[in-house]
Design an enzyme around this catalytic site. Structure first.
Site, mmCIF file in Angstrom:
data_model
loop_
_atom_site.group_PDB
_atom_site.id
_atom_site.type_symbol
_atom_site.label_atom_id
_atom_site.label_comp_id
_atom_site.label_asym_id
_atom_site.label_seq_id
_atom_site.Cartn_x
_atom_site.Cartn_y
_atom_site.Cartn_z
ATOM 1 N N LYS A 112 -7.800 -10.277 -0.598
ATOM 2 C CA LYS A 112 -8.723 -9.200 -0.243
ATOM 3 C C LYS A 112 -10.050 -9.741 0.291
ATOM 4 O O LYS A 112 -10.571 -9.263 1.298
ATOM 5 C CB LYS A 112 -8.957 -8.292 -1.450
ATOM 6 C CG LYS A 112 -7.735 -7.485 -1.856
ATOM 7 C CD LYS A 112 -7.978 -6.660 -3.117
ATOM 8 C CE LYS A 112 -6.759 -5.828 -3.489
ATOM 9 N NZ LYS A 112 -6.971 -5.026 -4.709
ATOM 10 N N ALA A 152 -7.761 0.082 -2.079
ATOM 11 C CA ALA A 152 -6.910 1.284 -2.037
ATOM 12 C C ALA A 152 -7.490 2.332 -1.088
ATOM 13 O O ALA A 152 -7.575 2.098 0.111
ATOM 14 C CB ALA A 152 -6.696 1.836 -3.435
ATOM 15 N N ASP A 176 -4.127 -12.014 -5.352
ATOM 16 C CA ASP A 176 -4.344 -10.704 -4.740
ATOM 17 C C ASP A 176 -5.810 -10.512 -4.361
ATOM 18 O O ASP A 176 -6.128 -10.044 -3.266
ATOM 19 C CB ASP A 176 -3.903 -9.605 -5.711
ATOM 20 C CG ASP A 176 -3.954 -8.223 -5.083
ATOM 21 O OD1 ASP A 176 -3.230 -7.994 -4.103
ATOM 22 O OD2 ASP A 176 -4.737 -7.383 -5.565
ATOM 23 N N LEU A 179 -10.619 3.456 -0.935
ATOM 24 C CA LEU A 179 -12.055 3.339 -0.641
ATOM 25 C C LEU A 179 -12.279 2.907 0.807
ATOM 26 O O LEU A 179 -11.569 2.030 1.306
ATOM 27 C CB LEU A 179 -12.710 2.315 -1.586
ATOM 28 C CG LEU A 179 -12.742 2.668 -3.071
ATOM 29 C CD1 LEU A 179 -13.337 1.514 -3.870
ATOM 30 C CD2 LEU A 179 -13.556 3.939 -3.300
#
Length: 814
Positions: free
Chosen positions: A681, A610, A677, A612
């Protein structure tokens, strides 16, 4: 004595002419008032003549419009008691005009001589009507036909003064003899030595006023128009353009030559020799300062005074080995254009003499091409010279300023600004005076180029970012709120002016070229057109704004497939959608390549963590020469929330439902819980570390039952969680017995990646990770034992929106 000139918009109708009267009546000196035809009448006269010459009876309809304009203006301006004489005179002149048009209709052609005769009626009628209006208002006024004072050659359409001594003498004698305080004359029109009507070229009314001002040694010349002076750029194209208070004759000449339509280029020459200042004023805002044109004594003024452009330019290039070292080639080239009466706007020639390139009006290109090829027919037949190369749909942009000479880096700043906005430069020209730097570009890039250059040279380094946002749901709406909240701060402190131009959801899309109001964007979007991804891209591309950024807040594969189109058109892309960067490696690599090739940043910080700064930190490590050895991370805020809150006293179903309602999960929570997900990442981090890896090479150890993974909708998925609650409780109890916590961990080491649920013991960096936080451990050659740790909130609309916002600001600071 003063000379005041009023353009077509200033005398477009009775209301405007009343404003002209108010301005003229305030003059305390003897005054010559030069007026153009009523606004639009010259175009109507040309249209009528053209229609008549091709046997179109509709020319009569156009003539009736012309007649109606003048008759109605008389009735609105002149008191009834004075109308009879004026109407009689005007109708007589209109009858002559109608006869001339009939002549063109019967002979089926319009000669330049006849065209000048017809077009002259615009100024003849306007000047007579305005003079009679002034008289009716009690002003001491006389009317004078400019054809009796200004004598030209017979170059119809753009006649030149044949003998200035004769013209000056006629003007002086008239004004010395007249006793009237005000004299009204028509601009643009003159006569040949044979007595035929001629015109001085479109915009020639300015020139008429300048000729008169120089002949009578006027105090000053005032050009009254519909703008408050000369601007740093065309205010219709560059909204931030500013009026220039003072400018030199030479600068004004350059700007007017390169398209500043507020002043006709030849206007300056007559008054320059006499040192008579020119004031550019606004008829509709007479108190505005406007622009004063005079000798520039300010040695410390702004280096670049203005940016101008000419549209509808074509390039002609003559090249070939047979040109090298052969005397007379250039002479023949320019001579053939001169004989064809083609004006050259720009010239450049290679030092090797291998090529000559000129810019001309697109209207002349067919004639010029034929003439040049005919002149060099012999050399072309021997293949020593190639047939002339023609390039169309071009424009010239120019930086102008007296103080540009010897100022280091100006050209570099100009061309780098254009390059950053992917504006392709075809030709460059710079005179030895260095008062003008010109470049030929595609016509479709003019708006972007002018705005980008104006921003660079005139807006105190304030950079405008134009945003086009797709997806205004949870994350998108938060982003719009943050932009609205920070808009003033960014402009004042970071010199960034952020403007949202287009928005779209799955139903509708809305654009506002002046910027969407962020106070009521929901209402505007609801009134927009039907959403269409292709049309959305077409509109963004059509607008062709500088510093354009496409922002994808969706989770759509289809939208992610459009990124390449945006990047190819130098439109930056910011996305929280992980699909593109975790798609097949070739697609990821292509997007990175396009971003670099077209100087369009492609940023996706929010794909991992998000808000960060995980990807940004990784990039800095790689750029500084460090090497990634291992990555360990908890990258799912939603899964961390779920396992932090799941216990023997709760149900797995209830916790997942809560995570969804809090906005921590994707709309389809199975994407998070299946591990895909997190796999995306860690894949993105591996790729950004320099490794070639695809999603199917990542080991994924699912913790969900097969039944849950096989569901196709949320209702069935949540039902399966209830059904399998015992297995989830067993999972928790096993971890609890080991005094561990359940964490979904991603790991990358030695070119291999895996994701899966792990039991994390006390003392581990992951053990006390709370809420929906994320944590990443970078083990590198510089951090081999004690890793670099990035930790913080890794899910939620607010932090995701702030991450997108940070990427937008990064682009603004590039």
């Amino acid at each position: 004595m003063k000379v005041l000139k009023f353009g077509g918009t200033s005398v477009a109708n009775a209301k405007n002419i009343e404003l002209v009267k108010d301005i003229v009546s305030k003059s305390t000196s003897k005054t010559a008032v030069v007026v153009s035809a009523f606004g639009g009448v010259t175009d109507l006269l040309l249209e009528a003549a053209q229609l008549a010459s091709i046997h179109q009876k509709s020319y009569k309809d156009v003539f009736l419009k012309i007649e109606e304009r003048h008759i109605n203006t008389i009735k609105e301006l002149i008191p009834v008691t004075n109308q009879s004489k004026v109407l009689s005179k005007v109708k007589t002149e209109l009858n002559i005009l109608e006869t001339l048009l009939e002549g063109a209709f019967f002979i089926g052609e319009i000669t330049p001589k006849l065209s000048d005769k017809i077009v002259s009626y615009g100024e003849l009628l306007s000047s007579y009507i305005i003079s009679e209006y002034f008289i009716a208002q009690g002003l001491n006024t006389a009317y004078k036909d400019s054809r009796e004072l200004i004598k030209t050659n017979a170059n119809y359409g753009k006649a030149a003064i044949k003998n200035f001594n004769e013209t000056n003498s006629l003007i002086k004698n008239f004004f010395n003899s007249t006793e009237s305080k005000i004299t009204v004359l028509g601009g643009f029109i003159a006569s040949s030595t044979q007595g035929d009507s001629t015109t001085l070229g479109r915009g020639g009314s300015d020139y008429t006023a300048s000729i008169i001002a120089a002949a009578i040694d006027a105090e000053n010349l005032e050009i009254w128009t519909d703008v408050s002076g000369m601007f740093t750029a065309n205010p219709r194209i560059v909204k931030q353009a500013k009026a220039i208070a003072n400018i030199s004759y030479e600068e004004a000449m350059e700007l007017s030559h390169f398209g500043a339509k507020v002043l006709y280029p030849p206007t300056i020459q007559p008054v320059l020799a006499k040192g008579i200042s020119i004031a550019i004023k606004n008829t509709f805002n007479p108190e505005s300062q406007g622009t004063i044109i005079t000798k520039n004594l300010d040695k410390n003024g702004r280096t670049v005074r203005g940016i101008s452009h000419i549209e509808n330019i074509s390039l002609l290039s003559l090249e070939g080995s047979g040109m090298v070292g052969i005397p007379g080639i250039s002479k023949r080239f320019f001579e053939v254009l001169s004989v064809a009466q083609i004006s050259i706007v720009l010239i450049t020639q290679a030092s090797s003499e291998h090529s000559i390139c000129v810019g001309i009006s697109a209207d002349d290109v067919t004639t010029a091409e034929a003439a040049i090829n005919s002149e060099f027919e012999y050399e072309i037949s021997l293949r020593k010279i190639k047939p002339v190369l023609v390039e169309n749909d071009l424009a010239i942009i120019a930086l102008v300023g007296d103080h540009m000479k010897n100022h280091q880096g100006l050209s570099g700043k100009m061309f780098s600004t254009l390059g950053k906005n992917n504006v392709n430069i075809r030709v460059i020209a710079q005179g030895s005076s260095e008062r003008n730097i010109s470049a030929v570009i595609d016509k479709c890039d003019v708006k972007k180029a002018l705005n980008a250059l104006h921003e660079k040279f005139f807006e105190e380094n304030t950079k405008q970012l134009n945003l086009f946002i797709m997806g205004v749901g949870n994350v998108g709406s938060k982003l719009l709120h943050q932009i609205k909240q920070q808009k003033k701060y960014l402009k004042d402190n970071l010199k960034l002016n952020i403007r949202v131009v287009g928005i779209s959801n799955s139903r509708t899309m809305f654009f506002d070229e002046d910027g969407i109001s962020l106070k009521n964007w929901e209402t505007q979007l609801a009134s927009g057109d039907k959403a269409d991804k292709e049309k959305f891209f077409s509109k963004v591309n059509e607008l062709n704004y500088r510093n354009s950024i496409f922002i994808d807040n969706t989770a759509s594969d289809v939208v992610s497939r459009t990124y390449a189109d945006y990047l190819r058109n130098s439109i930056s892309v910011v996305t929280c959608n992980k699909i593109a960067c975790s798609s097949e490696y070739d697609n990821y690599s292509k997007l990175k390549y396009l971003a670099q090739k077209y100087n369009a940043p492609f940023l996706f910080e929010t794909n991992v963590g998000a808000g960060l700064p995980i990807i940004d930190t990784l990039k800095h490590l790689i750029a500084s020469g460090d090497k990634i050895l291992k990555i360990q991370a908890v990258l799912s805020g939603s899964l961390n929330f779920v396992f932090n809150n799941f216990s023997s006293s709760t149900t797995f179903h209830d916790i997942v439902k809560e995570a969804q309602e809090e906005g921590y999960t994707e709309p389809d929570p199975k994407i998070d819980l299946s591990g895909i997900d997190v796999a995306r990442k860690i894949l993105i981090l591996a790729r950004e570390s320099g490794y070639k890896l695809d999603i199917d090479e990542i080991t994924n150890k699912p913790f969900l039952p097969k039944e849950s993974l096989a569901t196709t909708n949320n209702e069935d998925f949540f039902a399966s969680l209830i059904k399998n609650e015992d297995s989830f409780q067993d999972m928790f109890n096993e971890s609890d017995k080991k005094d561990c916590k359940l964490k979904y961990v991603a790991q990358f080491e030695n070119g291999k990646a895996s994701v899966g649920l792990q039991h994390i013991p006390k003392g581990h960096d992951f053990y006390n990770l709370e809420g929906s936080d994320n944590i990443v451990l970078f083990f590198t050659e510089r951090y081999p034992n004690q890793p670099m740790i990035i930790k913080g909130a890794g899910a939620g609309a607010d932090v995701t929106a702030s991450g997108i916002f940070a990427d937008i600001i990064r682009i603004g600071n590039f």
